[in-house]
Design a protein around this motif. Structure first.
Motif, PDB file in Angstrom:
ATOM      1  N   PRO A 102      11.934  17.604  -8.439  1.00  0.00           N
ATOM      2  CA  PRO A 102      12.607  18.893  -8.199  1.00  0.00           C
ATOM      3  C   PRO A 102      11.704  19.912  -7.503  1.00  0.00           C
ATOM      4  O   PRO A 102      12.186  20.721  -6.699  1.00  0.00           O
ATOM      5  N   VAL A 103      10.410  19.882  -7.766  1.00  0.00           N
ATOM      6  CA  VAL A 103       9.484  20.784  -7.081  1.00  0.00           C
ATOM      7  C   VAL A 103       9.522  20.506  -5.583  1.00  0.00           C
ATOM      8  O   VAL A 103       9.581  21.421  -4.762  1.00  0.00           O
ATOM      9  N   THR A 104       9.515  19.240  -5.233  1.00  0.00           N
ATOM     10  CA  THR A 104       9.542  18.836  -3.827  1.00  0.00           C
ATOM     11  C   THR A 104      10.857  19.225  -3.168  1.00  0.00           C
ATOM     12  O   THR A 104      10.870  19.753  -2.050  1.00  0.00           O
ATOM     13  N   VAL A 105      11.961  18.994  -3.843  1.00  0.00           N
ATOM     14  CA  VAL A 105      13.273  19.344  -3.290  1.00  0.00           C
ATOM     15  C   VAL A 105      13.378  20.855  -3.093  1.00  0.00           C
ATOM     16  O   VAL A 105      13.926  21.324  -2.089  1.00  0.00           O
ATOM     17  N   PHE A 106      12.812  21.633  -4.022  1.00  0.00           N
ATOM     18  CA  PHE A 106      12.846  23.095  -3.901  1.00  0.00           C
ATOM     19  C   PHE A 106      12.174  23.550  -2.604  1.00  0.00           C
ATOM     20  O   PHE A 106      12.576  24.552  -2.010  1.00  0.00           O
ATOM     21  N   ASN A 107      11.171  22.826  -2.166  1.00  0.00           N
ATOM     22  CA  ASN A 107      10.430  23.236  -0.970  1.00  0.00           C
ATOM     23  C   ASN A 107      11.276  23.245   0.300  1.00  0.00           C
ATOM     24  O   ASN A 107      10.890  23.864   1.281  1.00  0.00           O
ATOM     25  N   VAL A 108      12.404  22.561   0.298  1.00  0.00           N
ATOM     26  CA  VAL A 108      13.275  22.589   1.481  1.00  0.00           C
ATOM     27  C   VAL A 108      14.279  23.745   1.406  1.00  0.00           C
ATOM     28  O   VAL A 108      14.871  24.112   2.405  1.00  0.00           O
ATOM     29  N   ALA A 109      14.426  24.350   0.225  1.00  0.00           N
ATOM     30  CA  ALA A 109      15.391  25.442   0.045  1.00  0.00           C
ATOM     31  C   ALA A 109      15.018  26.620   0.952  1.00  0.00           C
ATOM     32  O   ALA A 109      13.881  27.076   0.959  1.00  0.00           O
ATOM     33  N   GLY A 110      15.975  27.073   1.677  1.00  0.00           N
ATOM     34  CA  GLY A 110      15.762  28.242   2.532  1.00  0.00           C
ATOM     35  C   GLY A 110      14.972  27.947   3.790  1.00  0.00           C
ATOM     36  O   GLY A 110      14.696  28.856   4.560  1.00  0.00           O
ATOM     37  N   GLY A 111      14.599  26.685   3.984  1.00  0.00           N
ATOM     38  CA  GLY A 111      13.860  26.338   5.195  1.00  0.00           C
ATOM     39  C   GLY A 111      14.745  26.475   6.407  1.00  0.00           C
ATOM     40  O   GLY A 111      15.875  26.020   6.417  1.00  0.00           O
ATOM     41  N   PHE A 112      14.229  27.137   7.450  1.00  0.00           N
ATOM     42  CA  PHE A 112      15.052  27.321   8.635  1.00  0.00           C
ATOM     43  C   PHE A 112      14.724  26.291   9.706  1.00  0.00           C
ATOM     44  O   PHE A 112      15.414  26.209  10.694  1.00  0.00           O
ATOM     45  N   TRP A 113      13.682  25.512   9.527  1.00  0.00           N
ATOM     46  CA  TRP A 113      13.418  24.363  10.390  1.00  0.00           C
ATOM     47  C   TRP A 113      13.767  23.143   9.570  1.00  0.00           C
ATOM     48  O   TRP A 113      12.904  22.450   9.051  1.00  0.00           O
ATOM     49  N   LEU A 114      15.053  22.895   9.425  1.00  0.00           N
ATOM     50  CA  LEU A 114      15.530  21.878   8.498  1.00  0.00           C
ATOM     51  C   LEU A 114      15.021  20.476   8.838  1.00  0.00           C
ATOM     52  O   LEU A 114      14.697  19.704   7.945  1.00  0.00           O
ATOM     53  N   TYR A 115      14.938  20.138  10.126  1.00  0.00           N
ATOM     54  CA  TYR A 115      14.433  18.801  10.483  1.00  0.00           C
ATOM     55  C   TYR A 115      12.982  18.641  10.033  1.00  0.00           C
ATOM     56  O   TYR A 115      12.608  17.626   9.456  1.00  0.00           O
ATOM     57  N   PHE A 116      12.162  19.638  10.313  1.00  0.00           N
ATOM     58  CA  PHE A 116      10.748  19.572   9.945  1.00  0.00           C
ATOM     59  C   PHE A 116      10.568  19.534   8.428  1.00  0.00           C
ATOM     60  O   PHE A 116       9.953  18.612   7.884  1.00  0.00           O
ATOM     61  N   TYR A 117      11.099  20.542   7.735  1.00  0.00           N
ATOM     62  CA  TYR A 117      10.927  20.588   6.278  1.00  0.00           C
ATOM     63  C   TYR A 117      11.691  19.459   5.592  1.00  0.00           C
ATOM     64  O   TYR A 117      11.233  18.915   4.589  1.00  0.00           O
ATOM     65  N   GLY A 118      12.846  19.113   6.145  1.00  0.00           N
ATOM     66  CA  GLY A 118      13.618  18.004   5.587  1.00  0.00           C
ATOM     67  C   GLY A 118      12.859  16.687   5.673  1.00  0.00           C
ATOM     68  O   GLY A 118      12.808  15.920   4.711  1.00  0.00           O
ATOM     69  N   LEU A 119      12.238  16.434   6.826  1.00  0.00           N
ATOM     70  CA  LEU A 119      11.440  15.218   6.979  1.00  0.00           C
ATOM     71  C   LEU A 119      10.267  15.221   6.007  1.00  0.00           C
ATOM     72  O   LEU A 119       9.982  14.208   5.360  1.00  0.00           O
TER      73      LEU A 119
END
Length: 170
Positions: A102-119
């Motif tokens: 869950p800590v890792t998944v939280f790190n993508v929350a609110g990310g505006f570079w979804l491809y980068f943070y999602g990867l």
């Protein structure tokens, strides 16, 4: 004239679970750090940091201490994976890797570079899944007469007096 040498197979030695776990935590730590470091190149991030904000959080001693703690856990897991006794090692890796999902998944929350943070998150989750798999499938041994009579030895460790299957390797 060269004589052709016979093709030999490379010996594929099994990697101990402790080494797999330590390597996986090292990989996780690098991914975790580099996603943050490369994130500094996202437009507006440095300006926000200079203004005292990271995501929605104010930069403070509490924020920095929390960030250090989140990074220190994988760092310590490298050492603990290599040194803890098998049972404690297995449980610790299962618990800590599960808590980091869950800590890792939280790190993508609110990310505006979804491809980068999602990867980054997907790669981190793959490594966490490997850690859980390695720990979950930790090989088990059946106690033998020598391990039962010698409680100072950890189960599954080879007896130093055992004759090697490879001559010359003791």
């Amino acid at each position: 004239m060269r004589t052709r040498q016979p093709t030999t197979m490379l010996e594929d030695q099994p990697v101990p679970v402790r080494v797999k776990l330590a390597a996986a935590w090292t990989s996780f730590m690098f991914l975790y750090a580099y996603v943050d470091i490369l994130g500094f190149f996202t437009p507006g991030i440095v300006e926000d940091i200079l203004d005292g904000k990271v995501f929605e959080f104010d930069l403070s001693q509490t924020f920095s201490t929390t960030a250090l703690t989140l990074m220190a856990v994988p760092i310590f897991m490298v050492v603990l994976s290599a040194t803890l006794p098998a049972r404690a090692n297995r449980v610790t890796n299962l618990v800590v890797a599960s808590l980091y999902v869950p800590v890792t998944v939280f790190n993508v929350a609110g990310g505006f570079w979804l491809y980068f943070y999602g990867l980054g998150v997907v790669l981190e989750l793959i490594v966490l899944a490997l850690i859980v798999r390695y720990a979950w499938t930790w090989p088990r041994t059946v106690p033998t007469a020598s391990t039962v009579s010698r409680p100072d030895r950890e189960l599954g460790q080879p007896d130093a007096r055992r004759v090697s299957a490879h001559p010359g390797r003791g």
